[in-house]
Design a protein around this motif. Structure first.
Motif, PDB file in Angstrom:
ATOM      1  N   GLU A  33       0.846  -1.189   0.000  1.00  0.00           N
ATOM      2  CA  GLU A  33       0.000   0.000   0.000  1.00  0.00           C
ATOM      3  C   GLU A  33       0.881   1.239   0.000  1.00  0.00           C
ATOM      4  O   GLU A  33       1.872   1.309   0.730  1.00  0.00           O
ATOM      5  CB  GLU A  33      -0.916   0.011   1.223  1.00  0.00           C
ATOM      6  N   LEU A  34       0.497   2.208  -0.807  1.00  0.00           N
ATOM      7  CA  LEU A  34       1.188   3.490  -0.860  1.00  0.00           C
ATOM      8  C   LEU A  34       0.760   4.326   0.342  1.00  0.00           C
ATOM      9  O   LEU A  34      -0.428   4.450   0.630  1.00  0.00           O
ATOM     10  CB  LEU A  34       0.843   4.226  -2.157  1.00  0.00           C
ATOM     11  N   MET A  35       1.726   4.877   1.064  1.00  0.00           N
ATOM     12  CA  MET A  35       1.436   5.682   2.246  1.00  0.00           C
ATOM     13  C   MET A  35       1.129   7.120   1.825  1.00  0.00           C
ATOM     14  O   MET A  35       1.934   7.769   1.167  1.00  0.00           O
ATOM     15  CB  MET A  35       2.605   5.654   3.231  1.00  0.00           C
ATOM     16  N   LYS A  36      -0.038   7.585   2.227  1.00  0.00           N
ATOM     17  CA  LYS A  36      -0.545   8.894   1.817  1.00  0.00           C
ATOM     18  C   LYS A  36      -0.497   9.869   2.997  1.00  0.00           C
ATOM     19  O   LYS A  36      -0.389   9.448   4.150  1.00  0.00           O
ATOM     20  CB  LYS A  36      -1.965   8.742   1.302  1.00  0.00           C
ATOM     21  N   PRO A  37      -0.616  11.159   2.720  1.00  0.00           N
ATOM     22  CA  PRO A  37      -0.532  12.158   3.798  1.00  0.00           C
ATOM     23  C   PRO A  37      -1.532  11.930   4.937  1.00  0.00           C
ATOM     24  O   PRO A  37      -1.208  12.191   6.091  1.00  0.00           O
ATOM     25  CB  PRO A  37      -0.805  13.483   3.077  1.00  0.00           C
TER      26      PRO A  37
ATOM     27  N   ILE B 297       8.359   5.186   8.625  1.00  0.00           N
ATOM     28  CA  ILE B 297       7.828   5.085   7.268  1.00  0.00           C
ATOM     29  C   ILE B 297       7.385   6.473   6.842  1.00  0.00           C
ATOM     30  O   ILE B 297       6.680   7.172   7.576  1.00  0.00           O
ATOM     31  CB  ILE B 297       6.654   4.084   7.221  1.00  0.00           C
ATOM     32  N   GLU B 298       7.809   6.875   5.663  1.00  0.00           N
ATOM     33  CA  GLU B 298       7.547   8.225   5.163  1.00  0.00           C
ATOM     34  C   GLU B 298       6.322   8.242   4.246  1.00  0.00           C
ATOM     35  O   GLU B 298       6.005   7.243   3.594  1.00  0.00           O
ATOM     36  CB  GLU B 298       8.753   8.740   4.361  1.00  0.00           C
ATOM     37  N   VAL B 299       5.664   9.382   4.194  1.00  0.00           N
ATOM     38  CA  VAL B 299       4.602   9.597   3.220  1.00  0.00           C
ATOM     39  C   VAL B 299       5.204   9.396   1.832  1.00  0.00           C
ATOM     40  O   VAL B 299       6.321   9.837   1.556  1.00  0.00           O
ATOM     41  CB  VAL B 299       4.003  11.015   3.364  1.00  0.00           C
ATOM     42  N   GLY B 300       4.500   8.705   0.963  1.00  0.00           N
ATOM     43  CA  GLY B 300       4.971   8.460  -0.391  1.00  0.00           C
ATOM     44  C   GLY B 300       5.715   7.146  -0.563  1.00  0.00           C
ATOM     45  O   GLY B 300       6.002   6.735  -1.688  1.00  0.00           O
TER      46      GLY B 300
ATOM     47  N   VAL C 220       4.558   0.544   1.284  1.00  0.00           N
ATOM     48  CA  VAL C 220       4.724  -0.403   2.386  1.00  0.00           C
ATOM     49  C   VAL C 220       4.275  -1.778   1.913  1.00  0.00           C
ATOM     50  O   VAL C 220       3.196  -1.934   1.338  1.00  0.00           O
ATOM     51  CB  VAL C 220       3.906   0.031   3.623  1.00  0.00           C
ATOM     52  N   THR C 221       5.128  -2.767   2.147  1.00  0.00           N
ATOM     53  CA  THR C 221       4.804  -4.148   1.811  1.00  0.00           C
ATOM     54  C   THR C 221       4.856  -4.976   3.074  1.00  0.00           C
ATOM     55  O   THR C 221       5.816  -4.885   3.845  1.00  0.00           O
ATOM     56  CB  THR C 221       5.788  -4.711   0.764  1.00  0.00           C
TER      57      THR C 221
ATOM     58  N   VAL D 187       7.358  -6.182   7.836  1.00  0.00           N
ATOM     59  CA  VAL D 187       6.939  -4.925   7.216  1.00  0.00           C
ATOM     60  C   VAL D 187       8.168  -4.233   6.640  1.00  0.00           C
ATOM     61  O   VAL D 187       9.149  -4.012   7.352  1.00  0.00           O
ATOM     62  CB  VAL D 187       6.242  -4.001   8.239  1.00  0.00           C
ATOM     63  N   GLU D 188       8.080  -3.906   5.372  1.00  0.00           N
ATOM     64  CA  GLU D 188       9.152  -3.174   4.695  1.00  0.00           C
ATOM     65  C   GLU D 188       8.553  -1.960   4.005  1.00  0.00           C
ATOM     66  O   GLU D 188       7.390  -1.983   3.601  1.00  0.00           O
ATOM     67  CB  GLU D 188       9.826  -4.051   3.633  1.00  0.00           C
TER      68      GLU D 188
END
Length: 179
Positions: free
Chosen positions: A14-18, A66-69, A72-73, A92-93
């Protein structure tokens, strides 16, 4: 009935969003825990072919933020099975999608229990260990389970013998003021 760890492995990205971020601009740990619980459920349910509930989570250490953008797998597999319980190992990576750099953010073990519609526990399939890594994970789960039982017993005994331990507290940032 027996299944291999491969039969129930799950991976999600999943892509981490703001809106997943905390006030410090990093992804909320609670959001990551929620995703981990979801994948543990999916993995355990796939193995048991039954509805599963989370019984406990064995230690989550957040190793890297984990940074925005970042992408995450999460990778999950059944590491251990009991009669109705399963230990689901989760890694979690996060990946910076512009540089390709991957970091290990955390690993944890979720203890899941298979239940029927009434909430009664149900028997789960056994586990076929097809390689040394699977055997190592199974054995580590046994050791972790035994260690948790011993720790619970030790803590229960502490309450029975509290006065014997009060002297040790002088080395800590605590003031004893029994009234």
């Amino acid at each position: 009935m027996f299944k291999t760890t491969e039969d129930s492995k799950i991976q999600i990205s999943e892509l981490m969003k703001p809106h997943h971020a905390n006030f410090g601009g990093k992804i909320h740990g609670g959001y990551i825990l929620s995703l981990m619980d979801n994948i543990a459920f999916a993995c355990a349910s796939k193995h048991s072919q039954s509805y599963c509930v989370t019984a406990s989570v064995n230690k989550v250490n957040f190793l890297n933020p984990i940074e925005v953008g970042e992408l995450v797998t999460m990778k999950a597999s059944v590491n251990y099975v009991g009669k109705s319980s399963m230990v689901v190992g989760i890694r979690v990576e996060s990946e910076n999608i512009t540089t390709g750099k991957v970091k290990h953010c955390n690993s944890s073990y979720f203890i899941m229990v298979a239940v029927d519609e009434e909430g009664n526990t149900v028997k789960v399939p056994g586990l076929i260990l097809t390689n040394k890594l699977a055997a190592k994970r199974f054995i580590k789960s046994i050791i972790r389970k035994e260690s948790d039982s011993k720790r619970s017993e030790d803590l229960e005994n502490l309450y029975k013998n509290l006065d014997d331990h009060l002297e040790q507290l002088k080395d800590y940032n605590v003031k004893i003021d029994f009234k």
